[in-house]
Design an enzyme around this catalytic site. Structure first.
Site, short mmCIF file in Angstrom:
data_model
loop_
_atom_site.label_atom_id
_atom_site.label_comp_id
_atom_site.label_asym_id
_atom_site.label_seq_id
_atom_site.Cartn_x
_atom_site.Cartn_y
_atom_site.Cartn_z
N LYS A 22 18.49 10.44 -7.28
CA LYS A 22 19.61 10.31 -8.02
C LYS A 22 19.76 10.89 -9.37
O LYS A 22 20.34 11.74 -9.74
CB LYS A 22 20.20 8.80 -8.00
N ASN A 23 18.90 10.44 -9.99
CA ASN A 23 18.69 10.99 -11.57
C ASN A 23 18.37 12.38 -11.73
O ASN A 23 18.64 12.96 -12.66
CB ASN A 23 17.75 10.02 -12.48
N ARG A 94 27.99 6.88 -16.48
CA ARG A 94 27.61 7.40 -17.81
C ARG A 94 27.35 9.18 -17.56
O ARG A 94 27.53 9.81 -18.31
CB ARG A 94 26.40 6.82 -18.44
N CYS A 118 27.76 -0.10 -21.46
CA CYS A 118 27.55 -0.45 -20.21
C CYS A 118 26.48 -1.67 -20.12
O CYS A 118 26.18 -2.16 -21.15
CB CYS A 118 26.82 0.43 -19.24
N ARG A 123 24.46 2.32 -25.33
CA ARG A 123 24.09 3.67 -24.48
C ARG A 123 25.28 4.65 -25.36
O ARG A 123 26.13 5.16 -24.64
CB ARG A 123 24.33 3.46 -23.37
N SER A 165 15.73 11.25 -25.68
CA SER A 165 16.92 10.86 -24.75
C SER A 165 16.81 11.74 -23.43
O SER A 165 16.87 12.78 -23.70
CB SER A 165 18.32 10.83 -25.43
N VAL A 166 16.88 11.14 -22.24
CA VAL A 166 17.01 11.95 -21.03
C VAL A 166 18.29 12.66 -20.92
O VAL A 166 18.15 13.86 -20.82
CB VAL A 166 16.77 10.99 -19.89
N ASP A 307 13.44 1.75 -15.61
CA ASP A 307 14.28 1.46 -14.39
C ASP A 307 13.30 0.81 -13.43
O ASP A 307 13.85 0.61 -12.42
CB ASP A 307 14.65 2.94 -13.96
N ILE A 329 13.24 0.62 -24.41
CA ILE A 329 14.17 1.61 -24.05
C ILE A 329 15.55 1.06 -24.41
O ILE A 329 16.46 1.63 -24.98
CB ILE A 329 14.20 2.32 -22.73
N ARG A 399 25.00 2.10 -5.85
CA ARG A 399 25.33 3.12 -6.68
C ARG A 399 23.86 4.25 -6.70
O ARG A 399 23.90 5.22 -7.02
CB ARG A 399 25.21 2.76 -8.27
#
Ligand code: UD1
Length: 418
Positions: A22-23, A94, A118, A123, A165-166, A307, A329, A399
């Site tokens: 997903k990411n 986001r 969130c 964030r 930051s990703v 995660d 994080i 999600r």
């Protein structure tokens, strides 16, 4: 509202095929704004992906989904594109903010809703805006929107991120695509999902070199109109099922993955004493008689991912002694802890640190999911608990986890959605 009911203590055995990430899909979908015709395969058809597709449709991209094949065809419009990302489409996810870089670089302007906070933390998007400003964007915040403009187009620049930051790395890469000259990003994130975006952007005609540990050089070569890309596997989903196997697996095979990418997770599981075997594209895992305590800190890749923190915590409840997790994080990512404690886990929180005593016997309870990864840790706890666990608010799970019940049921877990 839908719930998951889990009848615990059923030994798992079977094979689980891991879905696309997903990411990785989310920034690649944002990158399709830069392209003409894109076909993506191995797309996980989960809620966040549909939210991003709604946003792209709103912007003016045509979308055709083949559910059976898990592929999506996207066709960009040449004219009358909408450079707006409205609040209603960004507030629930986001990653909507990732359309900022591509819109700005291609159409020289963008108006994107601020995503807001969130459950897991505030964030902010300051690092995204920092990078875009360095590339020459004029940015103001008005009425909850980021209003960005680059009348003369973006210009390549040297950008050193103050923190990793990703999302900001992804937005900067996407914006650098259309910038004149060369962009050098340093201290950037190098998650496998970012490298998948990089490989997609290379197919789009971008020259990107990853140098040293955290440096990317971006330069546009020739724009290509048509791109096919298969999404990388979801390492967080893979890690989640690895924990399930370590908790209660007779023998589980996790397939369609690249074990090398999971090195940190595999090393930790091995240190804990889990029985694990690596193959070329799969891993087999089973529960061992005794689990050792361990201390971990969440870090950007190649470190241990935030995660997977909640999932590993469930495994720690079964390890002998005091294990420790430092969450580095996000500031509010222990929301699964009160629910796990209600199931019998012995966990104490001291600021960023969770202290987990084990082994403890977990008992089924009615619990509430609070975010995507926290909810899956409750599912894992339910798998080893006595009696029934009822998980409320499972829209969080939808999600990001494709076919969760089906995959677990295929391995003989007692899971039911009502
Ligand atoms: C992405 C992942 C998410 C994962 C996270 C960290 C997606 C869609 N989501 O989220 O699943 O948990 O990476 O691996 O890929 N920060 C700032 N300013 C910014 C941006 C971030 O201070 O402008 C902070 C954040 O609050 C957080 C840290 O930096 O404390 C890391 O966040 P970031 O890497 O940006 O996470 P996301 O891209 O939002």
């Amino acid at each position: 509202m839908q719930k998951l009911i889990i009848k615990g203590k059923k030994k798992l055995s079977g094979t689980i095929s891991i879905s696309g990430s997903k990411n990785a899909t989310l920034p690649i979908l944002a990158a399709t704004i830069l392209a003409g015709n894109v076909t993506l395969t191995n797309v996980p058809l989960v809620k966040d992906i549909f939210t991003m597709l709604d946003l792209l449709k709103f912007i003016g991209i045509k979308i055709k989904i083949n559910r059976l094949r898990r592929s999506i065809k996207l066709t960009g419009k040449k004219k009358n594109i909408n450079t707006l990302a409205p609040y209603k489409l960004v507030k629930t996810m986001r990653a909507g903010v990732l359309v900022l870089g591509p819109l700005l670089t291609k159409y020289k302007k963008a108006k994107v809703s601020l995503p807001g906070g969130c459950a897991i933390g505030t964030r902010p998007v300051d690092l995204h805006l920092f990078a875009l400003k360095k590339l020459g964007a004029k940015i103001k915040i008005k009425d909850g929107y980021i209003i960005a403009e680059a009348k003369e187009g973006l210009k390549g620049a040297k950008i050193k991120f103050p923190n990793i930051s990703v999302g900001a790395t992804e937005n900067a890469l996407l914006a650098a695509y259309g910038a004149s000259g060369k962009t050098i990003l340093s201290n950037c994130a190098i998650e496998p999902e970012i490298l998948d975006l990089v490989s997609f952007m290379k197919k789009l005609g971008c020259k990107i070199t990853i140098k040293g540990r955290r440096i990317a050089l971006v330069k546009k070569k020739n724009e290509r109109e048509k791109v096919n890309h298969s999404i990388i596997f979801d390492r967080i989903e893979a890690g989640t099922y690895l924990v399930a196997g370590a908790l209660i697996g007779k023998k589980i095979i996790i397939k369609d993955i690249k074990p090398k990418i999971l090195k940190c997770e595999v090393d930790i599981l091995k240190k804990m004493g889990v029985k694990i075997n690596l193959f070329k594209n799969s891993i087999s895992i089973s529960k061992s008689k005794r689990l050792n305590k361990i201390n971990i800190t969440t870090k950007p890749y190649p470190g241990f991912p935030t995660d997977l923190q909640g999932q590993l915590m469930v495994l720690m409840t079964q390890a002998k002694g005091l294990s420790k997790i430092k969450e580095n994080i996000f500031e509010n990512r222990f929301m699964h802890v009160p629910e796990l404690k209600r199931m019998g886990a012995k966990i104490e929180i001291k600021n960023k640190i969770a202290l987990i005593s084990g082994p403890s016997k977990l008992t089924g309870a009615e619990v509430m999911a609070t975010d995507l990864r926290a909810s899956v840790s409750l599912v894992l706890a339910g798998l080893i608990a006595d009696n029934r666990t009822i998980i409320n608010r499972i829209y969080h799970l939808d999600r990001g986890y494709e076919f969760l019940e089906k995959k677990l049921k295929n391995c003989k877990a007692g899971v039911k959605r009502v």
